[in-house]
Design a protein around this motif. Structure first.
Motif, PDB file in Angstrom:
ATOM      1  N   ASP A  98       0.830  -1.203   0.000  1.00 39.11           N
ATOM      2  CA  ASP A  98       0.000   0.000   0.000  1.00 39.11           C
ATOM      3  C   ASP A  98       0.868   1.259   0.000  1.00 39.11           C
ATOM      4  OD1 ASP A  98      -2.864   1.076   0.481  1.00 39.11           O
ATOM      5  OD2 ASP A  98      -1.638   2.114   1.963  1.00 39.11           O
ATOM      6  N   ALA A  99       1.907   1.240   0.822  1.00 36.32           N
ATOM      7  CA  ALA A  99       2.812   2.402   0.890  1.00 36.32           C
ATOM      8  C   ALA A  99       3.455   2.638  -0.475  1.00 36.32           C
ATOM      9  CB  ALA A  99       3.883   2.174   1.948  1.00 36.32           C
ATOM     10  N   ALA A 100       3.828   1.538  -1.146  1.00 36.88           N
ATOM     11  CA  ALA A 100       4.465   1.654  -2.459  1.00 36.88           C
ATOM     12  C   ALA A 100       3.484   2.229  -3.483  1.00 36.88           C
ATOM     13  CB  ALA A 100       4.961   0.285  -2.912  1.00 36.88           C
ATOM     14  N   ASP A 130       9.222  -3.554  -5.656  1.00 35.95           N
ATOM     15  CA  ASP A 130      10.220  -3.566  -4.575  1.00 35.95           C
ATOM     16  C   ASP A 130       9.583  -4.073  -3.281  1.00 35.95           C
ATOM     17  OD1 ASP A 130      12.173  -2.278  -6.218  1.00 35.95           O
ATOM     18  OD2 ASP A 130      11.225  -0.346  -5.805  1.00 35.95           O
ATOM     19  N   ALA A 131       8.345  -3.604  -3.012  1.00 31.94           N
ATOM     20  CA  ALA A 131       7.673  -3.984  -1.762  1.00 31.94           C
ATOM     21  C   ALA A 131       7.437  -5.492  -1.705  1.00 31.94           C
ATOM     22  CB  ALA A 131       6.348  -3.225  -1.635  1.00 31.94           C
ATOM     23  N   LEU A 132       7.066  -6.064  -2.847  1.00 36.58           N
ATOM     24  CA  LEU A 132       6.812  -7.513  -2.883  1.00 36.58           C
ATOM     25  C   LEU A 132       8.087  -8.322  -2.621  1.00 36.58           C
ATOM     26  CD1 LEU A 132       4.332  -7.799  -5.885  1.00 36.58           C
ATOM     27  CD2 LEU A 132       3.860  -8.284  -3.470  1.00 36.58           C
ATOM     28  N   LYS A 133       9.219  -7.743  -3.007  1.00 40.18           N
ATOM     29  CA  LYS A 133      10.495  -8.460  -2.815  1.00 40.18           C
ATOM     30  C   LYS A 133      10.927  -8.522  -1.348  1.00 40.18           C
ATOM     31  CE  LYS A 133      12.428  -7.315  -7.337  1.00 40.18           C
ATOM     32  NZ  LYS A 133      13.199  -6.239  -7.970  1.00 40.18           N
ATOM     33  N   VAL A 134      10.303  -7.698  -0.513  1.00 38.76           N
ATOM     34  CA  VAL A 134      10.661  -7.697   0.919  1.00 38.76           C
ATOM     35  C   VAL A 134      10.193  -8.993   1.579  1.00 38.76           C
ATOM     36  CG1 VAL A 134      10.285  -6.545   3.146  1.00 38.76           C
ATOM     37  CG2 VAL A 134      10.515  -5.168   1.061  1.00 38.76           C
ATOM     38  N   PHE A 275     -19.300   2.119   8.625  1.00 38.35           N
ATOM     39  CA  PHE A 275     -18.605   1.804   7.371  1.00 38.35           C
ATOM     40  C   PHE A 275     -17.122   1.591   7.636  1.00 38.35           C
ATOM     41  CE2 PHE A 275     -22.418   3.985   6.168  1.00 38.35           C
ATOM     42  CZ  PHE A 275     -22.853   3.300   5.041  1.00 38.35           C
ATOM     43  N   LEU A 276     -16.638   0.429   7.262  1.00 31.54           N
ATOM     44  CA  LEU A 276     -15.199   0.208   7.301  1.00 31.54           C
ATOM     45  C   LEU A 276     -14.714   0.472   5.882  1.00 31.54           C
ATOM     46  CD1 LEU A 276     -12.640  -0.622   8.697  1.00 31.54           C
ATOM     47  CD2 LEU A 276     -13.224  -3.012   8.343  1.00 31.54           C
ATOM     48  N   ASP A 277     -14.163   1.678   5.700  1.00 30.68           N
ATOM     49  CA  ASP A 277     -13.855   2.125   4.344  1.00 30.68           C
ATOM     50  C   ASP A 277     -12.347   2.131   4.111  1.00 30.68           C
ATOM     51  OD1 ASP A 277     -14.157   3.064   1.807  1.00 30.68           O
ATOM     52  OD2 ASP A 277     -14.213   5.166   2.416  1.00 30.68           O
ATOM     53  N   SER A 278     -11.778   0.947   4.059  1.00 30.06           N
ATOM     54  CA  SER A 278     -10.344   0.846   3.848  1.00 30.06           C
ATOM     55  C   SER A 278      -9.996  -0.593   3.483  1.00 30.06           C
ATOM     56  CB  SER A 278      -9.620   1.241   5.142  1.00 30.06           C
ATOM     57  OG  SER A 278      -8.321   0.726   5.158  1.00 30.06           O
ATOM     58  N   PRO A 279      -9.626  -0.835   2.234  1.00 30.64           N
ATOM     59  CA  PRO A 279      -9.255  -2.200   1.846  1.00 30.64           C
ATOM     60  C   PRO A 279      -8.118  -2.732   2.716  1.00 30.64           C
ATOM     61  CG  PRO A 279      -9.361  -0.756  -0.075  1.00 30.64           C
ATOM     62  CD  PRO A 279      -9.515   0.120   1.117  1.00 30.64           C
ATOM     63  N   MET A 280      -7.204  -1.825   3.073  1.00 27.55           N
ATOM     64  CA  MET A 280      -6.076  -2.267   3.877  1.00 27.55           C
ATOM     65  C   MET A 280      -6.547  -2.705   5.268  1.00 27.55           C
ATOM     66  SD  MET A 280      -2.373  -0.620   4.482  1.00 27.55           S
ATOM     67  CE  MET A 280      -2.857   0.939   5.069  1.00 27.55           C
ATOM     68  N   ALA A 281      -7.482  -1.930   5.844  1.00 30.57           N
ATOM     69  CA  ALA A 281      -8.000  -2.285   7.175  1.00 30.57           C
ATOM     70  C   ALA A 281      -8.758  -3.607   7.122  1.00 30.57           C
ATOM     71  CB  ALA A 281      -8.901  -1.174   7.696  1.00 30.57           C
ATOM     72  N   ILE A 282      -9.455  -3.836   6.011  1.00 28.10           N
ATOM     73  CA  ILE A 282     -10.208  -5.093   5.863  1.00 28.10           C
ATOM     74  C   ILE A 282      -9.223  -6.265   5.857  1.00 28.10           C
ATOM     75  CG2 ILE A 282     -11.705  -6.420   4.289  1.00 28.10           C
ATOM     76  CD1 ILE A 282     -12.704  -3.534   3.319  1.00 28.10           C
TER      77      ILE A 282
END
Ligand SMILES: [Zn+2]
Ligand SMILES: [Zn+2]
Length: 469
Positions: A98-100, A130-134, A275-282
């Motif tokens: 997400d950060a990437a 790059d993030a996936l390589k971590v 509403f939980l409005d965040s794919p990352m939070a889900i």
């Protein structure tokens, strides 16, 4: 043997420490600097070490201010193990990608502006690739198990009770027959917080590198925090508007869902749509559910009684941007939980744009707000804020329910420290100067300990235990 303080030195974010022992170099955390633009620009600076000479990284937890520069490290050639709790790996998988993504989008936007000024394009700090390589570099470690990660370097993770998988790190190092034990507090949890255990005390250390985020403050008691939450909900209900809760996707969101589940009737939450409005939070909530063995007794009992602690009868999950935008049509009766927790990006920004000017809107701040962020401006009473290039008046009522913090307060820090035996050396980090100074004074008064507040770049010679800088 020495330790060098490379981040979270006299500031809260950007945690990064370098230990040199024998011919080895290990990093503890590799975090992102967060805050205003000028702070965040510092993330692009070169690492103050040779990436190819780092033999291992030990990661305290998944929050970006501790993990967020790992993809940059990999981009620059790092290929060695990253030691962390398995839950930290799972959460990093969500957070770093997400950060990437945010970084890529942000760079695209900057480059469009640069193109109009005939300026050369810039590269993102790192990409999703790059993030996936971590992730494959993670070498996971359960709590309370010792592991020799390199010759004469042994680590053990201890539950820090801050977010899922969060750890204090004990490190034993030996050089020329001298052994030293370092303890990194990581971020310490708030005693009595929902879901996770309280921070685990540790008894022995030669040097403690300790967070001091709330070294100058006491949180409200849990009882008065619950009371406050119920009063804010009642006030918002009377006003007839919506409630926005900017929340970190990891940790705070799960705590809120848990608390809403537990207090559904008491807080009259049946009258609201949540509403939980965040794919990352889900996704993070799924990881939390996977590691239920890490929950405290109270949460396990709640599960036995009423199932998943995160489910509510009136909970709506917004996965897609369309679902997120639909929420904007609701003029009242919606509680919107969206990231980011400091209003420095994410879906909360759109909700702020649609709601913050309205007098019947209530915003509940439930976490730490760094200098330079919109969240901090709102808490400090800003009359207007800049959003998407527009100046917008603040009509909403801002509430700070500080008791919900994921960090130990002054008493919690003191309590954790008080279990150490003897007189260990202490370096206070991960705190603004005022908070760290206040806590240092207290440590001196109570334990006659002279705590250091190392500047960025400062080193401690671990043989003589003297600080330089
Ligand atoms: Zn944290
Ligand atoms: Zn932190």
């Amino acid at each position: 043997m020495e330790i060098q303080f490379l981040g979270a030195a006299q500031e809260v974010t950007g945690s990064c420490y370098l230990i040199r022992v024998n011919e080895h170099q290990i990093l503890v955390d590799c975090g992102l600097i967060q805050g205003g633009r000028s702070d965040e620009d510092r993330n692009t600076h070169d690492f103050p070490f040779n990436v190819n000479q780092i033999d291992a990284v030990v990661l305290t937890h998944a929050h970006l201010d501790h993990s967020g520069r790992l993809p940059k490290l990999i981009r620059e050639g790092y290929q060695e193990p990253i030691y962390a709790h398995p839950a930290t790996r799972d959460l990093c998988e969500i957070m770093l990608e997400d950060a990437a993504y945010i970084n890529e989008k942000d760079t695209e936007w900057k480059n469009r502006r640069r193109a109009r000024k005939h300026l050369a394009p810039i590269e993102p700090l790192y990409t999703r690739e790059d993030a996936l390589k971590v992730i494959p570099l993670f070498n996971t470690l359960e709590y309370n198990h010792k592991k020799e990660i390199l010759p004469k370097i042994t680590i053990r993770l201890i539950d820090a009770g801050h977010i899922l998988g969060s750890s204090c790190v004990e490190i034993w190092i030996e050089e020329n027959g001298v052994t030293r034990k370092l303890v990194f507090s990581g971020d310490l949890g708030h005693k009595g917080a929902p879901i996770l255990h309280d921070p685990t005390p540790i008894k022995e250390a030669d040097l403690i590198v300790m967070e001091s985020t709330y070294g100058d403050r006491l949180h409200r008691s849990w009882e008065s925090t619950w009371q406050e939450m119920s009063e804010v909900l009642a006030a918002a209900s009377q006003g007839g508007g919506n409630i926005l809760i900017p929340a970190f996707a990891i940790g705070r969101t799960q705590e809120l869902l848990y608390l809403f589940h537990k207090n559904l009737a008491d807080w009259k939450l049946e009258n609201w749509e949540v509403f939980l409005d965040s794919p990352m939070a889900i996704n993070a909530t799924k990881v939390y559910a996977k590691y239920w063995q890490l929950y405290d007794k109270e949460t396990r009992e709640l599960i036995k009684k009423s199932g998943s602690p995160y489910l509510l009868p009136n909970l709506h999950i917004s996965e897609t941007p369309e679902q997120s935008m639909q929420i904007n049509r609701m003029r009242s009766g919606a509680i919107i939980i969206a990231a980011s927790g400091m209003c420095s990006g994410g879906r909360i920004m759109h909700h702020l744009k649609h709601q913050v000017w309205r007098n019947d809107c209530h915003i509940i701040m439930v976490g730490y707000q760094a200098h330079g962020t919109i969240g901090r401006a709102l808490v400090d009473g800003a009359k207007e804020i800049r959003l998407f290039g527009e100046t917008i008046n603040v009509g909403a009522t801002i509430h700070t329910v500080g008791g919900l913090s994921a960090h130990a307060d002054q008493a919690g820090l003191m309590d954790w420290f008080s279990h150490f035996e003897g007189q260990p050396h202490v370096a206070l980090t991960h705190g603004e100067t005022r908070a760290a100074s206040c806590f240092a004074d207290l440590l001196y008064d109570r334990f006659a300990v002279h705590a250091w507040q190392p500047k960025k770049g400062a080193r401690v010679d671990l043989l003589t235990m003297k600080i330089d800088g």
